[in-house]
Design an enzyme around this catalytic site. Structure first.
Site, PDB file in Angstrom:
ATOM      1  N   ALA A 270       0.828  -1.210   0.000  1.00 35.63           N
ATOM      2  CA  ALA A 270       0.000   0.000   0.000  1.00 35.63           C
ATOM      3  C   ALA A 270       0.862   1.261   0.000  1.00 35.63           C
ATOM      4  O   ALA A 270       1.631   1.493   0.931  1.00 35.63           O
ATOM      5  CB  ALA A 270      -0.909  -0.007   1.211  1.00 35.63           C
TER       6      ALA A 270
ATOM      7  N   ASP B 276       0.278   4.587   0.560  1.00 35.79           N
ATOM      8  CA  ASP B 276      -0.939   5.219   1.081  1.00 35.79           C
ATOM      9  C   ASP B 276      -1.160   6.672   0.694  1.00 35.79           C
ATOM     10  O   ASP B 276      -2.300   7.105   0.603  1.00 35.79           O
ATOM     11  CB  ASP B 276      -0.971   5.081   2.607  1.00 35.79           C
ATOM     12  CG  ASP B 276      -1.257   3.644   3.024  1.00 35.79           C
ATOM     13  OD1 ASP B 276      -2.136   3.031   2.418  1.00 35.79           O
ATOM     14  OD2 ASP B 276      -0.609   3.149   3.954  1.00 35.79           O
TER      15      ASP B 276
ATOM     16  N   GLY C 166       0.081   8.232  -2.260  1.00 33.76           N
ATOM     17  CA  GLY C 166      -0.132   8.323  -3.698  1.00 33.76           C
ATOM     18  C   GLY C 166      -1.219   7.406  -4.219  1.00 33.76           C
ATOM     19  O   GLY C 166      -1.703   7.579  -5.332  1.00 33.76           O
ATOM     20  N   GLU C 167      -1.608   6.395  -3.446  1.00 36.99           N
ATOM     21  CA  GLU C 167      -2.667   5.482  -3.894  1.00 36.99           C
ATOM     22  C   GLU C 167      -4.000   5.761  -3.212  1.00 36.99           C
ATOM     23  O   GLU C 167      -5.044   5.357  -3.720  1.00 36.99           O
ATOM     24  CB  GLU C 167      -2.264   4.017  -3.632  1.00 36.99           C
ATOM     25  CG  GLU C 167      -1.199   3.511  -4.583  1.00 36.99           C
ATOM     26  CD  GLU C 167      -0.816   2.059  -4.327  1.00 36.99           C
ATOM     27  OE1 GLU C 167      -0.224   1.449  -5.216  1.00 36.99           O
ATOM     28  OE2 GLU C 167      -1.081   1.528  -3.221  1.00 36.99           O
TER      29      GLU C 167
ATOM     30  N   GLY D 151      -4.555  13.045   3.087  1.00 38.00           N
ATOM     31  CA  GLY D 151      -5.419  14.165   3.474  1.00 38.00           C
ATOM     32  C   GLY D 151      -6.889  13.820   3.368  1.00 38.00           C
ATOM     33  O   GLY D 151      -7.665  14.052   4.295  1.00 38.00           O
TER      34      GLY D 151
ATOM     35  N   TYR E 122      -5.409   0.470   8.805  1.00 41.04           N
ATOM     36  CA  TYR E 122      -4.504   1.208   9.679  1.00 41.04           C
ATOM     37  C   TYR E 122      -5.012   2.620   9.976  1.00 41.04           C
ATOM     38  O   TYR E 122      -5.677   3.236   9.157  1.00 41.04           O
ATOM     39  CB  TYR E 122      -3.118   1.330   9.031  1.00 41.04           C
ATOM     40  CG  TYR E 122      -2.112   0.359   9.629  1.00 41.04           C
ATOM     41  CD1 TYR E 122      -1.353   0.722  10.723  1.00 41.04           C
ATOM     42  CD2 TYR E 122      -1.938  -0.909   9.108  1.00 41.04           C
ATOM     43  CE1 TYR E 122      -0.443  -0.164  11.285  1.00 41.04           C
ATOM     44  CE2 TYR E 122      -1.035  -1.807   9.661  1.00 41.04           C
ATOM     45  CZ  TYR E 122      -0.285  -1.424  10.749  1.00 41.04           C
ATOM     46  OH  TYR E 122       0.610  -2.293  11.306  1.00 41.04           O
TER      47      TYR E 122
ATOM     48  N   TYR F 263      -3.171   6.218  11.093  1.00 39.99           N
ATOM     49  CA  TYR F 263      -1.877   6.871  11.254  1.00 39.99           C
ATOM     50  C   TYR F 263      -2.086   8.262  11.828  1.00 39.99           C
ATOM     51  O   TYR F 263      -2.878   9.043  11.306  1.00 39.99           O
ATOM     52  CB  TYR F 263      -1.166   7.015   9.908  1.00 39.99           C
ATOM     53  CG  TYR F 263      -0.761   5.705   9.269  1.00 39.99           C
ATOM     54  CD1 TYR F 263       0.409   5.058   9.658  1.00 39.99           C
ATOM     55  CD2 TYR F 263      -1.536   5.117   8.273  1.00 39.99           C
ATOM     56  CE1 TYR F 263       0.794   3.861   9.072  1.00 39.99           C
ATOM     57  CE2 TYR F 263      -1.151   3.922   7.675  1.00 39.99           C
ATOM     58  CZ  TYR F 263       0.010   3.296   8.076  1.00 39.99           C
ATOM     59  OH  TYR F 263       0.389   2.122   7.486  1.00 39.99           O
TER      60      TYR F 263
ATOM     61  N   HIS G  64       6.613  -0.454   7.443  1.00 37.28           N
ATOM     62  CA  HIS G  64       5.977   0.818   7.081  1.00 37.28           C
ATOM     63  C   HIS G  64       7.093   1.810   6.796  1.00 37.28           C
ATOM     64  O   HIS G  64       7.849   2.155   7.707  1.00 37.28           O
ATOM     65  CB  HIS G  64       5.153   1.391   8.230  1.00 37.28           C
ATOM     66  CG  HIS G  64       4.086   0.482   8.752  1.00 37.28           C
ATOM     67  ND1 HIS G  64       2.753   0.671   8.497  1.00 37.28           N
ATOM     68  CD2 HIS G  64       4.159  -0.624   9.540  1.00 37.28           C
ATOM     69  CE1 HIS G  64       2.039  -0.273   9.101  1.00 37.28           C
ATOM     70  NE2 HIS G  64       2.876  -1.077   9.740  1.00 37.28           N
TER      71      HIS G  64
ATOM     72  N   ASP H 236      19.477  26.248  -3.131  1.00 37.84           N
ATOM     73  CA  ASP H 236      18.205  25.936  -2.472  1.00 37.84           C
ATOM     74  C   ASP H 236      17.982  24.429  -2.569  1.00 37.84           C
ATOM     75  O   ASP H 236      17.814  23.899  -3.665  1.00 37.84           O
ATOM     76  CB  ASP H 236      17.075  26.705  -3.170  1.00 37.84           C
ATOM     77  CG  ASP H 236      15.775  26.630  -2.384  1.00 37.84           C
ATOM     78  OD1 ASP H 236      15.774  26.032  -1.287  1.00 37.84           O
ATOM     79  OD2 ASP H 236      14.763  27.177  -2.866  1.00 37.84           O
TER      80      ASP H 236
HETATM   81 CU    CU Z   1       2.288  -2.546  10.883  1.00 38.36          CU
END
Ligand code: CU
Length: 651
Positions: free
Chosen positions: A308, A310, A312-313, A317, A394, A396, A446, A594
């Site tokens: 996963a 998470d 980008g897939e 947000g 999950y 987060y 993760h 920069d």
């Molecule tokens: Cu885990």
């Protein structure tokens, strides 16, 4: 339509701006060429370039407001990238109608998955007679009690999957709607769904595995008795919190920053500065979670594809949950709502998506003189800015902490429910942990990548690697105790792709070579690593290409506004190689310019029975600590907490 002026150029889009942008998109001729099944995937502020934001801070010249949208046309399978000019009160078009300024149609990418299509896939599979027949072989006859999880399909190079928008769907039993979603995996069965055509392409039955029988609920009714010895604990600030908020700009003690939010990254902090002896000094221009991925280590046909990505897939947000006072955050809280667009482009407010409060975290600094018992003690306070996202099984938590000694800390809290599979009674899983009878929690990791656009005392910075070596034995080291720290400056991108190394206590410091500390060295901030690991998937595995950023803990790039996500703009079903590995191939110079620092950190998760049925929070993160940035301890001016207490403050 007239729109309220934004307070800050990095303020997220307002609901009115989203509505105006969607109106402009719907009115565009390109929109009418799309099919009926077109959906808004993301719609966010297109951030003005850094120079424009810095110019605004100096001169007040407001950069034009722009929105950027990604749309998915299910009928043609194409992705539409749209930029909308919203105008701004300061420019000539103030109050003008929003208008589309760029429209790019792409047939080579897959944007992130929308909740709507995942639910469509679930309904499709659940009601499919062939799938139901396979469920029947497993004794499942109540199909209403079946839950289908649609996983991102990944990209394994199968020729018959090329160019399709796909999900791999696996079933779970959920005898009542309130059950734990993942207590009863129906393993061995998997369906491949074309999400654009809403068709099942294939159903594979790899053999019947008994469904784990034990419930996994964790609400109060599932617990024999709740503890009755929790004493009340109240956190009050009778005079209110110590921060001030103007729009999205927060000032707290010496700190000032802007709090932002978008569909993909979630919480974004910008323009973090510290007031040092009357001077406002810049530290971080922008900090955000750029990507995350959870590779699983079980090779079986119903689990090998679980990687996963998470952000980008799925979108960190848009997966944010509303936070509840006394539950998610405790004390005098200031919330920020977040506004995103739904699949139809309607603005949706996530109330209380971001929580901000002060926290006491123990002793800040202390010395008590052993000869006379007198001394000084100070207590430490930090400003906490956080959000929580529920992504599949999950949850987060994303926590930024600003501390009184100039430290910035980032912490991710991992909780929620494990991804599960089933094993036959008596079988111990080779690639997982038995967490309940017949219930397998597969080994996984993760990985998170944070994009840190540091501007230490100005824009032009560099990165130095610091490591420690023992001195060789000899006349200069007669007792063998000598060791020292060494450092070197990175000049180009490729040499700045680094892994941590415990044997040399390796870390990295972001320096401004143009600003010196009074003791001579360039001012700097140290990236202090926390828990970390390396990927265990083979370098040839699909995941190692699709999320190439996990191969290195440190990446440094020159600032480029289009380089935002560590695994590229469209990691969903991408064959791999995009993002950091692609950009850094040019080996651009990174010394005294920069720069952007990308830090990867990984949590290695060999599940425990104690992680079931819901995981106690595990934390992982890192710190940015001033090193020769301040003249000395910048928190000496924190007053004694109890002015006249002996042992707290000598008078
Ligand atoms: Cu885990």
């Amino acid at each position: 339509m007239t729109m309220e002026p934004p307070v800050h150029p990095l303020d997220p889009l307002t609901a009115e701006e989203i509505t105006a942008a969607v109106g402009a998109i719907r009115a565009a001729p390109e929109f009418r060429e799309c099919g009926d099944r077109i959906r808004f995937v993301t719609l966010d502020l297109r951030e003005p370039p850094k120079q424009a934001v810095l110019a605004w801070a100096r001169t007040g010249a407001v950069p034009p407001r722009e929105a950027e949208a990604v749309l998915l046309d299910h009928d043609s399978g194409t992705t539409q990238e749209v930029t909308v000019a919203l105008g701004s009160p300061g420019d000539a078009r103030g109050g003008a109608e929003a208008r589309v300024s760029a429209w790019v149609r792409r047939d080579d990418v897959q944007p992130l998955a929308t909740v709507t299509e995942l639910m469509e896939a679930e309904e499709l599979v659940k009601h499919d007679p062939v799938f139901q027949q396979a469920l029947g072989l497993r004794g499942v006859t109540d199909f209403d009690a079946v839950q289908i999880d649609a996983w991102p399909a990944g990209n394994f190079g199968y020729p018959d999957e090329a160019g399709l928008r796909l999900a791999r769907c696996i079933p779970f039993l959920r005898p009542t709607p309130d059950d734990n979603d993942w207590a009863h995996p129906v393993d061995g069965l998997i369906a491949l769904v074309d999400l654009n055509r809403l068709e099942i392409l294939r159903i594979d039955d790899h053999g019947v595995v008994p469904v784990p029988p034990e419930p996994g609920n964790f609400d109060p009714s599932a617990v024999p008795a709740l503890r009755d010895d929790i004493a009340p604990l109240e956190i009050t600030q009778p005079d209110g919190p110590g921060f001030t908020v103007e729009g999205n700009v927060v000032t707290w003690q010496r700190w000032r920053l802007h709090v932002g939010f978008n569909s993909r990254e979630g919480l974004v902090l910008s323009q973090i500065s510290y007031q040092d002896q009357g001077r406002e000094r810049s530290i971080l221009y922008r900090a955000s979670l750029s990507e995350m991925i959870v590779p699983y280590g079980d090779p079986s046909p119903t689990h090998y594809f679980k990687n996963a990505i998470d952000a980008g897939e799925n979108g960190v947000g848009i997966s944010a949950s509303p936070l509840t006072l006394g539950c998610d955050c405790l004390g005098e809280i200031r919330y920020f709502d977040a506004t995103v667009a739904d699949a139809d482009g309607a603005p949706v407010t996530i109330p209380n998506a971001i929580c901000m409060h002060e926290e006491d975290i123990g002793v800040l600094w202390r010395h008590i003189e052993w000869r006379n018992g007198k001394g000084e003690v100070r207590r430490s306070r930090r400003l906490v800015i956080s959000s929580f996202s529920a992504i599949g099984n999950y949850d987060y938590g994303f926590f930024w902490y600003l501390q009184q000694d100039g430290t910035i800390e980032y912490e991710i809290k991992l909780t929620g429910v494990l991804s599960t599979g089933a094993v036959a009674p008596g079988v111990l899983p080779a690639h997982g942990t038995l967490i309940a009878p017949g219930l397998n929690a597969m080994i996984h990791q993760h990985f998170f990548n944070v994009r840190l656009d540091l501007d230490i005392d100005g824009i032009d910075n560099a990165v130095e690697e610091v490591w420690t070596e023992s001195d060789p034995p000899g006349p200069g080291n007669p007792h063998g105790n000598a060791f020292r720290a060494h450092r070197r400056r990175f000049s180009h991108e490729l040499e700045a792709q680094r892994r941590l190394d415990l044997a040399s206590a390796r870390w990295w410091e972001i320096v401004n070579p143009n600003v010196r500390h009074r003791l001579g060295a360039p001012v700097s901030y140290r990236l202090v690593p926390g828990e970390n690991t390396v990927p265990f998937a083979s370098p040839d595995a699909a995941v190692s290409h699709r999320a190439g950023f996990i191969g290195r803990h440190l990446w440094v790039t020159p600032y480029a506004p289009a380089e935002r996500y560590a695994a590229g703009d469209y990691p969903n079903q991408h064959a791999g190689g995009s993002g950091l590995p692609e950009w850094t191939r040019a080996d651009r110079p990174i010394d005294n310019t920069d720069i952007v620092v990308w830090y990867t950190f990984g949590h290695h998760h060999v599940a425990r029975p104690e992680d079931w049925p819901v995981m106690p929070v595990a934390t992982i993160g890192f710190m940015l600590k001033p090193v020769g940035f301040f003249e000395r301890n910048p928190a000496l001016d924190v007053p004694p907490p109890v002015p006249h207490a002996p042992g707290c403050h000598a008078e």
